[in-house]
Design an enzyme around this catalytic site. Structure first.
Site, PDB file in Angstrom:
ATOM      1  N   ASP A   9       0.884  -1.151   0.000  1.00 57.62           N
ATOM      2  CA  ASP A   9       0.000   0.000   0.000  1.00 57.62           C
ATOM      3  C   ASP A   9       0.934   1.216   0.000  1.00 57.62           C
ATOM      4  OD1 ASP A   9      -2.292   1.667   0.472  1.00 57.62           O
ATOM      5  OD2 ASP A   9      -1.704   1.756   2.576  1.00 57.62           O
ATOM      6  N   LEU A  10       0.426   2.360  -0.430  1.00 56.64           N
ATOM      7  CA  LEU A  10       1.297   3.553  -0.509  1.00 56.64           C
ATOM      8  C   LEU A  10       1.088   4.480   0.692  1.00 56.64           C
ATOM      9  CD1 LEU A  10       3.279   5.292  -2.238  1.00 56.64           C
ATOM     10  CD2 LEU A  10       1.275   6.248  -3.375  1.00 56.64           C
ATOM     11  N   ASP A  11      -0.152   5.027   0.792  1.00 55.88           N
ATOM     12  CA  ASP A  11      -0.443   6.021   1.826  1.00 55.88           C
ATOM     13  C   ASP A  11      -0.392   5.385   3.213  1.00 55.88           C
ATOM     14  OD1 ASP A  11      -0.958   8.005  -0.108  1.00 55.88           O
ATOM     15  OD2 ASP A  11      -3.016   7.326  -0.358  1.00 55.88           O
ATOM     16  N   THR A  17       0.793  10.564   3.493  1.00 50.37           N
ATOM     17  CA  THR A  17      -0.028  11.546   2.757  1.00 50.37           C
ATOM     18  C   THR A  17      -1.266  11.943   3.550  1.00 50.37           C
ATOM     19  OG1 THR A  17      -0.939   9.651   1.644  1.00 50.37           O
ATOM     20  CG2 THR A  17       0.623  10.994   0.379  1.00 50.37           C
ATOM     21  N   LYS A  45      -8.702   6.917   6.427  1.00 56.62           N
ATOM     22  CA  LYS A  45      -7.509   6.175   5.994  1.00 56.62           C
ATOM     23  C   LYS A  45      -7.894   4.893   5.248  1.00 56.62           C
ATOM     24  CE  LYS A  45      -4.219   8.160   9.170  1.00 56.62           C
ATOM     25  NZ  LYS A  45      -3.371   8.009  10.327  1.00 56.62           N
ATOM     26  N   SER A 116      -2.556   0.429  -4.380  1.00 52.91           N
ATOM     27  CA  SER A 116      -3.078   1.627  -3.699  1.00 52.91           C
ATOM     28  C   SER A 116      -4.438   2.039  -4.257  1.00 52.91           C
ATOM     29  CB  SER A 116      -2.088   2.781  -3.897  1.00 52.91           C
ATOM     30  OG  SER A 116      -2.668   4.000  -3.495  1.00 52.91           O
ATOM     31  N   ALA A 117      -5.291   2.530  -3.367  1.00 52.60           N
ATOM     32  CA  ALA A 117      -6.609   3.019  -3.782  1.00 52.60           C
ATOM     33  C   ALA A 117      -6.512   4.384  -4.440  1.00 52.60           C
ATOM     34  CB  ALA A 117      -7.510   3.132  -2.549  1.00 52.60           C
ATOM     35  N   LYS A 147     -11.013  -1.281  -1.289  1.00 49.43           N
ATOM     36  CA  LYS A 147     -10.682  -2.203  -0.204  1.00 49.43           C
ATOM     37  C   LYS A 147     -11.808  -2.087   0.825  1.00 49.43           C
ATOM     38  CE  LYS A 147      -5.808  -1.054  -0.909  1.00 49.43           C
ATOM     39  NZ  LYS A 147      -4.610  -0.356  -0.403  1.00 49.43           N
ATOM     40  N   GLU A 171       0.261  -3.225   4.750  1.00 47.97           N
ATOM     41  CA  GLU A 171      -0.899  -2.332   4.861  1.00 47.97           C
ATOM     42  C   GLU A 171      -0.985  -1.651   6.215  1.00 47.97           C
ATOM     43  OE1 GLU A 171      -3.557  -0.841   3.930  1.00 47.97           O
ATOM     44  OE2 GLU A 171      -3.818  -1.529   1.883  1.00 47.97           O
ATOM     45  N   ASP A 172      -1.428  -0.389   6.206  1.00 53.89           N
ATOM     46  CA  ASP A 172      -1.631   0.319   7.480  1.00 53.89           C
ATOM     47  C   ASP A 172      -3.116   0.452   7.826  1.00 53.89           C
ATOM     48  OD1 ASP A 172      -2.080   2.201   5.345  1.00 53.89           O
ATOM     49  OD2 ASP A 172      -2.130   3.765   6.863  1.00 53.89           O
TER      50      ASP A 172
HETATM   51  C1  BG6 Z   1      -5.895   5.815   0.021  1.00 57.76           C
HETATM   52  C2  BG6 Z   1      -5.907   6.750   1.202  1.00 57.76           C
HETATM   53  O1  BG6 Z   1      -4.627   5.306  -0.186  1.00 57.76           O
HETATM   54  O2  BG6 Z   1      -6.315   6.508  -1.155  1.00 57.76           O
HETATM   55  C3  BG6 Z   1      -7.283   7.381   1.370  1.00 57.76           C
HETATM   56  O3  BG6 Z   1      -5.554   6.043   2.383  1.00 57.76           O
HETATM   57  C4  BG6 Z   1      -7.682   8.060   0.052  1.00 57.76           C
HETATM   58  O4  BG6 Z   1      -7.273   8.292   2.428  1.00 57.76           O
HETATM   59  C5  BG6 Z   1      -7.620   7.062  -1.094  1.00 57.76           C
HETATM   60  O5  BG6 Z   1      -8.999   8.590   0.158  1.00 57.76           O
HETATM   61  C6  BG6 Z   1      -7.957   7.689  -2.446  1.00 57.76           C
HETATM   62  O6  BG6 Z   1      -6.942   8.604  -2.781  1.00 57.76           O
HETATM   63  P1  BG6 Z   1      -7.019   9.693  -3.915  1.00 57.76           P
HETATM   64  O7  BG6 Z   1      -5.611  10.238  -3.996  1.00 57.76           O
HETATM   65  O8  BG6 Z   1      -7.397   8.995  -5.205  1.00 57.76           O
HETATM   66  O9  BG6 Z   1      -8.025  10.698  -3.524  1.00 57.76           O
HETATM   67 MG    MG Z   2      -2.789   3.119   3.592  1.00 61.83          MG
END
Ligand code: BG6
Ligand code: MG
Length: 217
Positions: A9-11, A17, A45, A116-117, A147, A171-172
């Site tokens: 996962d990224l964030d 972020t 998150k 990542s989402a 997810k 994953e966090d």
């Molecule tokens: C996830 C974050 O990685 O991405 C969420 O943990 C975020 O907080 C989601 O809403 C979507 O991100 P983005 O950049 O497409 O708005």
């Molecule tokens: Mg995350």
């Protein structure tokens, strides 16, 4: 060795972020006339952009007062501010131990994917100059189901040409750990034991991870 791929996962795992998401959502809440706190932000998150807006409006007590077009406009407005913030990011914002961890897996022949989402993942990877560590990148533009649906990780495994049971996911967020488990993968949680459940290992950050040990999971 049972593990053939590591999916990240990224964030919250490679980069923090959440603070920028918070600033942008808080600004939207301000414009809508209510207060959005850092504690409220915890609920966002790992959650998709539209679902984040729904939670924000719920906090403000105005969920259900807007049309689909208005909701879309609000997520776009928030995203413009968010992109402004993350455009200024550089390598100094990579979380401790991330690069060493990615290198460590590569050195022992383990493939690496991003799961990542975020639809902004590519911009972040480019700014952090770490894109070249990933053999596959699955982000919110490629995966449509949020997810805990396992789609983002299953697509990663497919692109890497490995079976789900040969993957370990870092994953966090609880939704992300659930997604990995539902997908049949091993899980490494990043965070505190009091906030997360259902993982094979837990660490405070990637700086504590020993790739050789994880490869034996
Ligand atoms: C996830 C974050 O990685 O991405 C969420 O943990 C975020 O907080 C989601 O809403 C979507 O991100 P983005 O950049 O497409 O708005
Ligand atoms: Mg995350």
């Amino acid at each position: 060795m049972s593990i053939k791929a590591a999916l990240f996962d990224l964030d919250g795992v490679i980069v923090d972020t959440a603070k920028y998401h918070f600033l942008a959502w808080q600004r939207l809440a301000n414009e809508l006339g209510f207060v959005f706190t850092e504690k409220d932000n915890e609920r966002l998150k790992g959650v998709s952009r539209m679902r984040s807006l729904e939670i924000l409006l719920e906090v403000g007590g105005i969920l259900g007062s807007f049309s689909e077009a208005e909701m879309n406009e609000m997520t776009e407005r928030k995203n413009r501010w968010y992109v402004d913030y993350i455009s200024k990011m550089d390598e100094s914002e990579i979380l401790e131990g991330s690069v060493e961890c990615l290198k460590g897996f590569r050195e022992i022949g383990i493939k690496i994917a991003l799961g990542s989402a975020s639809k902004n993942a590519m911009l972040i990877l480019n700014n952090l100059k770490i894109k070249h560590y990933f053999d596959a990148i699955i982000d919110g533009n490629k995966a449509t189901r949020a997810k805990p649906h396992p789609e983002v990780f299953l697509l990663g495994a497919k692109e890497l040409g490995v079976k789900p049971e040969e993957c370990v996911v870092f994953e966090d967020a609880q939704a992300g750990l659930d997604a990995a488990k539902i997908g049949g993968m091993k899980t490494v949680a990043i965070g505190k034991p009091e906030n997360l459940v259902g993982y094979d290992r837990i660490f405070r950050g990637l700086f504590e991870v020993n790739p050789k040990e994880i490869a034996q999971l």
